[in-house]
Design a protein around this motif. Structure first.
Motif, PDB file in Angstrom:
ATOM      1  N   UNK A  63      -7.826  15.205 -12.118  1.00  0.00           N
ATOM      2  CA  UNK A  63      -8.863  14.310 -11.606  1.00  0.00           C
ATOM      3  C   UNK A  63      -8.417  12.854 -11.705  1.00  0.00           C
ATOM      4  N   UNK A  64      -7.791  12.495 -12.822  1.00  0.00           N
ATOM      5  CA  UNK A  64      -7.285  11.128 -12.993  1.00  0.00           C
ATOM      6  C   UNK A  64      -6.189  10.824 -11.981  1.00  0.00           C
ATOM      7  N   UNK A  65      -5.279  11.791 -11.762  1.00  0.00           N
ATOM      8  CA  UNK A  65      -4.191  11.585 -10.800  1.00  0.00           C
ATOM      9  C   UNK A  65      -4.736  11.423  -9.383  1.00  0.00           C
ATOM     10  N   UNK A  66      -5.736  12.216  -9.019  1.00  0.00           N
ATOM     11  CA  UNK A  66      -6.326  12.101  -7.681  1.00  0.00           C
ATOM     12  C   UNK A  66      -7.082  10.785  -7.523  1.00  0.00           C
ATOM     13  N   UNK A  67      -7.685  10.307  -8.600  1.00  0.00           N
ATOM     14  CA  UNK A  67      -8.325   8.985  -8.548  1.00  0.00           C
ATOM     15  C   UNK A  67      -7.292   7.916  -8.199  1.00  0.00           C
ATOM     16  N   UNK A  68      -6.077   8.057  -8.757  1.00  0.00           N
ATOM     17  CA  UNK A  68      -5.014   7.103  -8.447  1.00  0.00           C
ATOM     18  C   UNK A  68      -4.606   7.159  -6.990  1.00  0.00           C
ATOM     19  N   UNK A  69      -4.523   8.368  -6.422  1.00  0.00           N
ATOM     20  CA  UNK A  69      -4.190   8.505  -5.002  1.00  0.00           C
ATOM     21  C   UNK A  69      -5.298   7.896  -4.145  1.00  0.00           C
ATOM     22  N   UNK A  70      -6.537   8.143  -4.532  1.00  0.00           N
ATOM     23  CA  UNK A  70      -7.665   7.607  -3.759  1.00  0.00           C
ATOM     24  C   UNK A  70      -7.655   6.077  -3.769  1.00  0.00           C
ATOM     25  N   UNK A  71      -7.386   5.487  -4.932  1.00  0.00           N
ATOM     26  CA  UNK A  71      -7.324   4.030  -5.007  1.00  0.00           C
ATOM     27  C   UNK A  71      -6.163   3.478  -4.191  1.00  0.00           C
ATOM     28  N   UNK A  72      -5.053   4.224  -4.148  1.00  0.00           N
ATOM     29  CA  UNK A  72      -3.926   3.798  -3.323  1.00  0.00           C
ATOM     30  C   UNK A  72      -4.298   3.840  -1.845  1.00  0.00           C
ATOM     31  N   UNK A  73      -5.084   4.839  -1.455  1.00  0.00           N
ATOM     32  CA  UNK A  73      -5.522   4.921  -0.048  1.00  0.00           C
ATOM     33  C   UNK A  73      -6.467   3.776   0.286  1.00  0.00           C
ATOM     34  N   UNK A  74      -7.275   3.356  -0.686  1.00  0.00           N
ATOM     35  CA  UNK A  74      -8.169   2.212  -0.480  1.00  0.00           C
ATOM     36  C   UNK A  74      -7.371   0.964  -0.129  1.00  0.00           C
ATOM     37  N   UNK A  75      -6.145   0.865  -0.683  1.00  0.00           N
ATOM     38  CA  UNK A  75      -5.303  -0.315  -0.456  1.00  0.00           C
ATOM     39  C   UNK A  75      -4.717  -0.352   0.950  1.00  0.00           C
ATOM     40  N   UNK A  92       0.817  -1.208   0.000  1.00  0.00           N
ATOM     41  CA  UNK A  92       0.000   0.000   0.000  1.00  0.00           C
ATOM     42  C   UNK A  92       0.849   1.255   0.000  1.00  0.00           C
ATOM     43  N   UNK A  93       1.957   1.224   0.765  1.00  0.00           N
ATOM     44  CA  UNK A  93       2.863   2.375   0.792  1.00  0.00           C
ATOM     45  C   UNK A  93       3.475   2.608  -0.586  1.00  0.00           C
ATOM     46  N   UNK A  94       3.895   1.538  -1.250  1.00  0.00           N
ATOM     47  CA  UNK A  94       4.476   1.672  -2.594  1.00  0.00           C
ATOM     48  C   UNK A  94       3.452   2.219  -3.578  1.00  0.00           C
ATOM     49  N   UNK A  95       2.211   1.740  -3.474  1.00  0.00           N
ATOM     50  CA  UNK A  95       1.167   2.220  -4.377  1.00  0.00           C
ATOM     51  C   UNK A  95       0.888   3.697  -4.144  1.00  0.00           C
ATOM     52  N   UNK A  96       0.919   4.121  -2.878  1.00  0.00           N
ATOM     53  CA  UNK A  96       0.662   5.522  -2.555  1.00  0.00           C
ATOM     54  C   UNK A  96       1.805   6.414  -3.045  1.00  0.00           C
ATOM     55  N   UNK A  97       3.043   5.955  -2.884  1.00  0.00           N
ATOM     56  CA  UNK A  97       4.194   6.727  -3.385  1.00  0.00           C
ATOM     57  C   UNK A  97       4.107   6.870  -4.898  1.00  0.00           C
ATOM     58  N   UNK A  98       3.775   5.781  -5.579  1.00  0.00           N
ATOM     59  CA  UNK A  98       3.644   5.828  -7.037  1.00  0.00           C
ATOM     60  C   UNK A  98       2.541   6.795  -7.449  1.00  0.00           C
ATOM     61  N   UNK A  99       1.417   6.782  -6.716  1.00  0.00           N
ATOM     62  CA  UNK A  99       0.303   7.672  -7.047  1.00  0.00           C
ATOM     63  C   UNK A  99       0.693   9.132  -6.848  1.00  0.00           C
ATOM     64  N   UNK A 100       1.476   9.429  -5.802  1.00  0.00           N
ATOM     65  CA  UNK A 100       1.897  10.817  -5.575  1.00  0.00           C
ATOM     66  C   UNK A 100       2.935  11.252  -6.607  1.00  0.00           C
ATOM     67  N   UNK A 101       3.775  10.321  -7.062  1.00  0.00           N
ATOM     68  CA  UNK A 101       4.690  10.645  -8.165  1.00  0.00           C
ATOM     69  C   UNK A 101       3.896  11.024  -9.417  1.00  0.00           C
TER      70      UNK A 101
END
Length: 290
Positions: A147-159, A33-42
């Motif tokens: 909006x697409x980038x924030x969707x990625x962050x939101x999905x990472x937070x779901x993880x 989840x941490x890796x997914x969140x870092x990737x989403x913020x990148x």
């Protein structure tokens, strides 16, 4: 050989704090989840830079990890920096500040609709225009990209369910509230399947010389795809042992499968040729006597 681009460190260190439960939280879930969140913020950073230079590639550099909670200190770096900016401290400082402010505002808007995202980007517009001397003022990215980038962050937070997540910046901490997993819209459940068999004439619309099954035939005045299950005949055709001309038809044994839902509505229909019996050509046209 692929060229590895050198990373240029810029200002704007952030902290990512994940408050896992020692002895209870699953390691793979927390770390993945941490890796997914870092990737989403990148990717959010990349979005913020897209209107400046699409070749800029933001990356997170691991500076430190604390273990009371999982606290990851990330420095910001860029790949693909244009040569004219490699030694410009002012340019790097401007970009670093832009990314910090952009993330600080947008990470608080994970559930925002397009109008609110647009207003947030309006807040960032002066900073985009305030580029270092000698550079043309820039515009914020498009709302759709953000909006697409924030969707990625939101999905990472779901993880990362049932754990607290905080992003720490020089402008203050951002508590990322837990996000509910969106329930996918369920497809209708197949209830019954019916199979029809028989012999029929199919006029050939298009053939597949290389593949295994994607033929098109005319049936009841419509073009439909048909699977060719008669492999021996298909191999012979691909070796040019059978000739099919425009207007030709196949007499075939076929198998048709129809799937219905619980309300007896048709969900899917597929047609397959089980055996090719013969090729039929239309009657030759004869010229009328002069």
């Amino acid at each position: 050989m692929e060229r590895i681009l050198e990373s240029q460190t810029i200002e704007g260190e952030i902290g990512l704090v994940i408050e896992y439960k020692p002895g209870k939280s699953e390691a793979i879930q927390v770390l993945a989840g941490a890796m997914q969140l870092i990737d989403a913020m990148d990717k959010l950073d990349h979005c913020l830079l897209s209107s400046i230079d699409s070749s800029l590639e933001p990356v997170s550099i691991l500076n430190d990890v604390a273990h009371s909670s999982l606290k990851i200190i990330l420095a910001r770096a860029l790949r693909g920096v244009p040569d004219e900016h490699l030694s410009s401290l002012e340019w790097k400082k401007w970009l670093g500040s832009l990314l910090v402010h952009g993330k600080h505002l947008l990470l608080q808007k994970l559930d925002a609709d397009a109008p609110e995202i647009s207003r947030t980007l309006d807040q960032l517009e002066p900073q985009y225009r305030d580029a270092p001397v000698g550079l043309v003022g820039y515009q914020p990215p498009r709302v759709s990209e953000v909006q697409t980038a924030l969707d990625g962050v939101r999905q990472a937070r779901v993880a990362l369910p049932q754990v607290g997540v905080t992003v720490q910046t020089e402008l203050g901490d951002i508590v990322m509230e837990e996000q509910a997993q969106e329930s996918p819209v369920a497809d209708p459940t197949p209830h019954s399947v019916r199979t029809n068999t028989g012999v029929e004439f199919f006029k050939i619309k298009s053939t597949d010389m290389l593949g295994q099954s994607q033929w098109q035939v005319m049936r009841n005045g419509k073009t439909i795809k048909v699977s060719m299950l008669h492999r021996t005949w298909l191999e012979q055709y691909q070796k040019r042992q059978h000739q099919i001309l425009p207007g030709d038809s196949l007499e075939c044994r076929y198998e048709e499968t129809v799937t219905y839902d619980t309300d007896q509505n048709e969900m899917e229909r597929s047609l397959a040729i089980v055996e090719v019996l013969r090729i039929l050509s239309p009657p030759a046209q004869t010229s009328l006597p002069m």
